[in-house]
Scaffold this active site. Structure first.
Site, PDB file in Angstrom:
ATOM      1  N   GLY A  54      -9.365  14.299   7.334  1.00  0.00           N
ATOM      2  CA  GLY A  54      -8.400  15.077   8.090  1.00  0.00           C
ATOM      3  C   GLY A  54      -8.160  14.376   9.409  1.00  0.00           C
ATOM      4  N   SER A  55      -7.040  14.695  10.053  1.00  0.00           N
ATOM      5  CA  SER A  55      -6.812  14.202  11.406  1.00  0.00           C
ATOM      6  C   SER A  55      -7.543  15.113  12.379  1.00  0.00           C
ATOM      7  CB  SER A  55      -5.313  14.184  11.726  1.00  0.00           C
ATOM      8  OG  SER A  55      -4.674  13.190  10.966  1.00  0.00           O
ATOM      9  N   GLY A  56      -7.538  14.735  13.665  1.00  0.00           N
ATOM     10  CA  GLY A  56      -8.197  15.556  14.671  1.00  0.00           C
ATOM     11  C   GLY A  56      -9.557  15.003  15.067  1.00  0.00           C
ATOM     12  N   HIS A  57      -9.955  13.875  14.431  1.00  0.00           N
ATOM     13  CA  HIS A  57     -11.261  13.272  14.737  1.00  0.00           C
ATOM     14  C   HIS A  57     -11.107  11.967  15.507  1.00  0.00           C
ATOM     15  CE1 HIS A  57     -12.531  16.228  11.930  1.00  0.00           C
ATOM     16  NE2 HIS A  57     -11.998  15.621  10.898  1.00  0.00           N
ATOM     17  N   ASP A 110     -12.066  16.250   0.894  1.00  0.00           N
ATOM     18  CA  ASP A 110     -11.955  14.788   0.865  1.00  0.00           C
ATOM     19  C   ASP A 110     -12.447  14.242  -0.466  1.00  0.00           C
ATOM     20  OD1 ASP A 110     -11.433  13.976   3.969  1.00  0.00           O
ATOM     21  OD2 ASP A 110     -12.697  15.761   3.796  1.00  0.00           O
ATOM     22  N   HIS A 219     -15.020  19.896  12.144  1.00  0.00           N
ATOM     23  CA  HIS A 219     -13.761  20.597  11.901  1.00  0.00           C
ATOM     24  C   HIS A 219     -13.771  21.948  12.575  1.00  0.00           C
ATOM     25  CE1 HIS A 219     -14.283  17.854   8.559  1.00  0.00           C
ATOM     26  NE2 HIS A 219     -12.993  17.693   8.637  1.00  0.00           N
TER      27      HIS A 219
END
Ligand SMILES: Nc1ncnc2c1ncn2[C@@H]1O[C@H](COP(=O)(O)OP(=O)(O)O)[C@@H](O)[C@H]1O
Ligand SMILES: Nc1ncnc2c1ncn2[C@@H]1O[C@H](COP(=O)(O)OP(=O)(O)O)[C@@H](O)[C@H]1O
Ligand SMILES: [Mg+2]
Ligand SMILES: [Mg+2]
Ligand SMILES: [Mg+2]
Ligand SMILES: [Mg+2]
Lengths: 331, 207, 331, 207
Positions: A54-57, A110, A219
């Protein structure tokens, strides 16, 4: 929501565009599949290495693309694994004769996307191997759970495998190396605040002014337990005990140490934490060969940090020391 | 009957988009709050692709719906919902018209697909825990010869009850599982979504 | 207060200890005067370069110490200039035959401490020159104000002067170079949130959920005006217009661009901002030769960013490209 | 009389430490909120160093106070307060006992030092705007032959009024100056500190 964003749906694409514009000589952005890749990939006599999540990391993983680390990254939306189709398309784009190594953090989403994406790629005759990262000690690895999560430790896998890839190692060798790094890497994180995915517009969870969350995931998944705020050193004591006793890391071990910021914690506080972490690790008789203080795997603007230990051997230390040309840089 | 399949998918798509924020909120309690956003993007794509889809056979149509979802939704939901529509479509083979029993079979196929893809089963606190009992009720009502509107109503009631019943469960799959004990007392976002969608279809059917 | 801190009075010393422990081969921490310096300083045939300022702007300036940048930094408490005595003692410690260059951001407090510290050092026969940085266009430079503030642009002065220093330039040459960099550097910043000095325990100012502060200083001084939240691109338009029209930067100019995070804004948002900044600068006909996206000069955990433009010439570009070994690094 | 100087410095130090948070809060409105913290660290140092100071002559004692402040307080306050005590001490030369007129001269010397060091004058919205009128009043009361307790009370009243009078002013110095117009309507932290300290000394004197 106090964020720099236009249409929240464009948050990830606009970020990826920025990364490519900032690194025109080395990186390419492919909007169709939401991916960032090296301009010079595939290199036929080199295994191509990719990670999706996911994005945001950020900087994980799109800003870790570059010579010496990842050859490509295919992020999903914020906190959502990439669609299986993106994994497949990215694999096809980067595929070299020597094959493609998939790196992924152990989350159901994932895993599902990468399994499907790998099947589709293999159907096209592409050689694929997978290394699943699960360094988070906060999750007890009991039979009924989905297993440990992959968190900030993924940096060491990307870095070691990336360096070995540049040295022409085979797909099988890189798979083995990646799993070896995972086997000596442990992490635990905590949060002082929650975080707000742009498309959601409100915090995933909120913590009272006097409470913190121990064992947080990357997350914003709530962690192990919620406890009262404590002095920095006491927080370090709890994380270090959980991490060090897990492998366990013993007196005499040579280690790499990472104090990773969750996104909203200033570097001043990270170095304050590192000072005490360093002293405590030395007290335990370990030798710190390499240290990492900064943001490596974040949760948007969450305030918090994670502590990672890696048990080193000469080969691993050498691979971590190798150069890499990625988007996150100072100059 | 093929028109009915498209009608139902339309209703589902609309209702998913209407409930995007609500679904994300539910996922935020012990999950990561992206469930609504994820599937909303999927059904948005379904509506975008609508005219390019093959509408001659319900089976291929449902497979097209699946592709739209798989190419736009990431993670658990992309795989789970993509698999459901794929398996549902496959179960219809090349039929041009479908019967009530086809509908039940279609749901059974989807459920099997979810179990396999998600390595999960009833009791893990997932959407299955609402979907499966709702389909049982639908079959029962059909067998009792009730007309479709009534059968859908009865299935929707069961879906809602079953969604509520996920509250005491402990999450064994998905991100919620990481919170272990702490997932007890919360509703599963996917299960509630099932209840909402069954209710939406039942309501729309009557109009 | 949600911070990693023990006794707030120890915030700065504990951070400095961490920096030194993380860089044992290159950096030294001198508790008596709260300073971080290179272990190999003074080098007699090299001018020693030092900067002092309040703490809370990390990585500026204590994490910018190292070969190729600063030789020492003497921070004060959070947002308070260092005592004149620290400036004096630091100057004495680093003094080489070629002299000492003082870099400072233009704030009354810093100016006073550095003036006094310089007088004391010169009384000991140490050669001192001073470069005062004032790149902030938010402050109108009218006669009655204390002049423009020094903000994120200080990075370019440290980097250029640091590189030139390694090349053996004289004190006077470095002073001239520093002033030349200042003359072609302009910055403006804004904030989405306030920030909380550890010793104060409460935010310096708070912004309503739907408001932002334009023209913010790096100490949480309220800025030019408070306006409603706006999409990222509109914020960039306003800052870019203010910065670009100030020098002014013209079509055909070769520039370096910095999107600097204020401490609490995640790198994902900074790259989203950079994407649009890049496009707009190119639209104005400028050539972007170097870009900097990340945190260079912060205000604790404040959410916000600043935009800096530097007009380049071949010499300056070459100096900015030179290597530097400082605490902020990725590996 | 030399004991009185030490007594007053003691009162100032205590009161600064008591008001640390309040002073910082005032500085936070249009400044950066560190004023209280900064001078508190300074007077903490003064109390720590107390026994190592030269107590034979009030002049050297005040210079020692100045050194303690300059070596522990950064920025404006370090320089301004350090200068004040240094100039005050210098004005007493080597006197062992000091008179009321010495006290007035001592304050005048401090004020001149502040004006020079701060490149400032009355009306810039700084501590001077409370300190200067208060000292004028002190001199006036002394000249009218009032006894010290009364004179201090009257000076304290003026200090407070003058501090309040900084509200409509526009800050021309220090960080507050960056906010320009917006500093109008706020009290200057340093000026209020002067009022608080004069009041504390006046009160303590009576006890
Ligand atoms: N392994 C699984 N099998 C089937 N359904 C699952 C599984 N894991 C989670 N779910 C369902 O998916 C929902 C969460 O979807 P989503 O938020 O998109 O997943 P994630 O954010 O974890 O990637 C849960 O509420 C649950 O109903
Ligand atoms: N140039 C100056 N000359 C004299 N006093 C000043 C000057 N600038 C500010 N002050 C006083 O100092 C106070 C602020 O002190 P402090 O917060 O320590 O300074 P800063 O944070 O700006 O370094 C102001 O309230 C004002 O009374
Ligand atoms: Mg998710
Ligand atoms: Mg979710
Ligand atoms: Mg200050
Ligand atoms: Mg202040």
């Amino acid at each position: 929501m106090k964020k720099f964003v236009n249409d929240p749906k464009d948050f990830v694409p606009e970020m990826l565009k920025g990364i490519a514009l900032a690194n025109p000589k080395t990186l390419k952005y492919v909007p169709a599949y939401n991916l960032i890749m090296r301009v010079d990939i595939p290199i036929q006599d080199k295994v191509s290495i990719m990670q999706g999540s996911g994005s945001g990391h950020e900087p994980a993983h799109v800003m870790a693309v570059g010579k010496g680390m990842l050859d490509a990254a295919c992020p999903g939306n914020v906190f959502a694994a990439p669609p299986a189709d993106y994994v497949y398309q990215t694999t096809k784009l980067v595929a070299s004769k020597k094959g493609v190594l998939h790196l992924l953090n152990n989350y159901t989403g994932d895993t599902m996307s990468f399994e499907t994406g790998r099947e589709m790629a293999e159907a096209d005759g592409i050689k694929v191997r997978t290394v699943t990262i699960n360094d988070d000690v906060a999750v007890k690895d009991s039979t009924w759970t989905v297993g440990r999560r992959g968190v900030a430790g993924n940096f060491f896998v990307m870095k070691a495998v990336g360096a070995a890839g540049e040295r022409g190692r085979s797909l099988e060798e890189l798979e083995a190396l990646g799993n070896r790094v995972v086997s000596v890497t442990r992490t635990m994180g905590m949060a002082l605040t929650g975080c707000t995915p742009p498309a959601k517009g409100t915090p995933i969870f909120t913590l009272p002014e006097d409470e913190m969350e121990m064992g947080i995931g990357i997350h914003g998944e709530p962690g192990r337990k919620r406890i009262k705020m404590a002095p920095a050193n006491e927080i370090v004591d709890e994380l270090l005990e959980a991490v060090a006793s897990d492998l366990p890391y013993k007196s005499g071990d040579e280690v790499a140490v990472m104090v990773n910021g969750m996104g909203g914690t200033p570097i001043s506080e990270l170095y304050l934490l590192y000072g005490y972490v360093h002293e405590q690790i030395v007290k335990r008789g370990m030798k710190i060969k390499r240290n990492y203080v900064g943001e490596y795997c974040t949760s948007l603007e969450m305030a918090g940090f994670s502590l990672t230990l890696v048990k080193l051997d000469p080969e691993l230390e050498d691979l971590l020391a190798a150069p890499a040309e990625i988007a996150i840089r100072v100059f | 009957m093929s028109k009915n399949v498209e009608f139902v998918v339309q209703v589902i798509a609309k209702s998913v988009l209407e409930n995007e924020a609500y679904f994300s909120e539910l996922d935020g309690v012990v999950g990561d709050g992206d469930f609504g956003y994820s599937i909303a993007r999927g059904f948005e794509k379904v509506l975008q692709e609508w005219d390019n889809m093959d509408h001659t056979m319900p089976g291929t149509f449902l497979k097209n719906v699946s592709s739209a979802i798989v190419s736009s939704v990431g993670g658990v939901s992309g795989s789970i919902w993509g698999t459901s529509f794929l398996r549902a479509g496959m179960s219809l083979e090349t039929k041009e018209e479908i019967t009530r029993s086809d509908v039940v079979l279609l749901f059974r196929a989807a459920i099997e697909g979810i179990k396999k893809r998600g390595a999960t089963d009833l009791g893990d606190k997932t959407l299955l825990d609402a979907l499966s009992p709702a389909v049982d009720q639908l079959e029962k009502s059909f067998n009792e010869g009730k007309d479709t509107a009534v059968a859908l109503d009865e299935a929707a009631v069961v879906a809602r009850e079953s969604a509520e019943a996920t509250r005491p469960m402990i999450a064994k799959k998905g991100r919620a599982a990481y919170t272990g004990e702490r997932s007890i007392g919360t509703l599963d976002a996917g299960a509630v979504a099932m209840a909402v969608l069954f209710e939406a279809v039942a309501k729309a059917w009557k109009e």
